[in-house]
Motif scaffolding. Sequence first.
Motif, short mmCIF file in Angstrom:
data_model
loop_
_atom_site.label_atom_id
_atom_site.label_comp_id
_atom_site.label_asym_id
_atom_site.label_seq_id
_atom_site.Cartn_x
_atom_site.Cartn_y
_atom_site.Cartn_z
N ALA A 46 0.90 -1.34 0.00
CA ALA A 46 -0.08 0.01 0.09
C ALA A 46 0.91 1.26 -0.09
N ILE A 47 1.92 1.22 0.67
CA ILE A 47 2.79 2.41 0.75
C ILE A 47 3.31 2.68 -0.35
N LEU A 48 3.87 1.62 -1.37
CA LEU A 48 4.44 1.73 -2.54
C LEU A 48 3.50 2.42 -3.47
N LEU A 49 2.23 1.88 -3.32
CA LEU A 49 1.16 2.66 -4.32
C LEU A 49 0.97 4.02 -3.96
N ALA A 50 0.82 4.27 -2.71
CA ALA A 50 0.66 5.76 -2.48
C ALA A 50 1.70 6.58 -2.70
N LEU A 51 2.98 5.87 -2.49
CA LEU A 51 4.05 6.91 -2.92
C LEU A 51 4.28 7.15 -4.41
N VAL A 52 3.72 6.16 -5.43
CA VAL A 52 4.09 6.58 -6.68
C VAL A 52 2.64 7.57 -6.93
N LEU A 53 1.43 7.32 -6.48
CA LEU A 53 0.48 8.28 -7.05
C LEU A 53 0.54 9.67 -6.25
N LEU A 54 1.29 9.97 -5.10
CA LEU A 54 1.67 11.19 -4.75
C LEU A 54 2.80 11.63 -5.39
N ALA A 55 3.84 11.14 -5.81
CA ALA A 55 4.82 11.52 -6.59
C ALA A 55 4.43 11.98 -8.02
N LEU A 56 3.03 11.32 -8.51
CA LEU A 56 2.59 11.85 -10.07
C LEU A 56 1.60 13.29 -9.52
N THR A 57 0.82 13.25 -8.33
CA THR A 57 -0.13 14.10 -8.15
C THR A 57 0.50 15.46 -7.39
N GLY A 58 1.46 15.10 -6.38
CA GLY A 58 2.08 16.06 -5.60
C GLY A 58 1.26 16.03 -4.31
N PRO A 59 1.85 16.79 -3.06
CA PRO A 59 1.11 16.82 -1.92
C PRO A 59 -0.28 17.52 -1.55
N GLY A 60 -0.82 17.15 -0.87
CA GLY A 60 -2.46 17.95 -0.50
C GLY A 60 -3.28 16.92 0.14
N VAL A 61 -4.21 17.56 0.85
CA VAL A 61 -5.18 16.61 1.57
C VAL A 61 -6.00 15.69 0.61
N SER A 62 -6.59 16.44 -0.38
CA SER A 62 -7.33 15.72 -1.39
C SER A 62 -6.54 14.84 -2.20
N LYS A 63 -5.34 14.89 -2.48
CA LYS A 63 -4.23 14.13 -3.16
C LYS A 63 -4.17 12.99 -2.28
N ILE A 64 -3.77 12.89 -0.78
CA ILE A 64 -3.39 11.79 -0.33
C ILE A 64 -4.78 10.89 0.08
N VAL A 65 -5.81 11.61 0.11
CA VAL A 65 -6.99 10.97 0.47
C VAL A 65 -7.41 9.93 -0.79
N LEU A 66 -7.19 10.59 -2.10
CA LEU A 66 -7.35 9.71 -3.11
C LEU A 66 -6.38 8.61 -3.27
N ALA A 67 -4.81 8.87 -2.98
CA ALA A 67 -3.93 7.98 -2.92
C ALA A 67 -4.39 6.79 -1.86
N LEU A 68 -4.90 7.15 -0.57
CA LEU A 68 -5.16 5.83 0.19
C LEU A 68 -6.61 5.22 -0.36
#
Length: 279
Positions: free
Chosen positions: A123-145
Amino acid sequence: MSRRGWFSLILLAALLLAALLAPWLASQNPYDLATLDILDARLPPGSAALDHGGTYWLGTDAQGRDMLSAMLYGLRISLTVGVLSTLLALTAGVVLGLLAAWHGRWVDALIMRVVDIQLSFPAILLALVLLALTGPGVSKIVLALLAAQWAYYARTARSAALVECQKDYVAAARLLRLPTWRILLRHVLPNCLPTLLTVAALQLAAAISLEATLSFLGLGLPVTEPSLGLLIANGFQYLLSGRYWISVFPGLLLVVVLTSCNLLADALRQRADPREAGR
């Protein structure tokens, strides 16, 4: 529910209430630069403020922010991210799991193969990849999780729904030609909820922990939206110099939150298990 379950539920409710009331409970807005004074930086717990008569009960950080106020605001963001991502992942996973159990055949095979592929990645690897593509932010990390956790709910919902779909009340509902959505939502889903709620409590702890890890690494939330993980990261460099409170107190609060979620999950599991319900 057991005493331990009620205790964890009350504790979680108190933490949630404290997070909601953070603007009124906190002695300062720790992220309003106009209220900060650099002369108050890194004061130990119990120190008096140098520019006013207040007391920093948990000390201050490197920017002169009251740690108690910063923790209340950080708790607010951590719980917001955890609860939102859990609700969204639960909804998506339940819908797909019920559809897979009800339709079977190629629908079930397709959804389950996607679930298998998703669960093959940490899960952490998938979230890391998505956040690397979208950037930080509350909405971005909610979608990554959401993307990292929906598969757990889909597999659980499918397993529970497969058992329910073989029972007589579902066969009777089909004979009465009730709409599919009504059978699933009014009859099958309520009988799957005990198991799903147990998984949701566990995944809530996992979501909060995962967000804290990502923020600690600097990939989760920006400094303008600090969570407990980011507060721990901000004080990590001061641990060896003896200013433990900047990292330790947010870390202890994070431990309390995660422990409460896990205790609640254990209590829900015992309640759902007929072999342990009377214990």
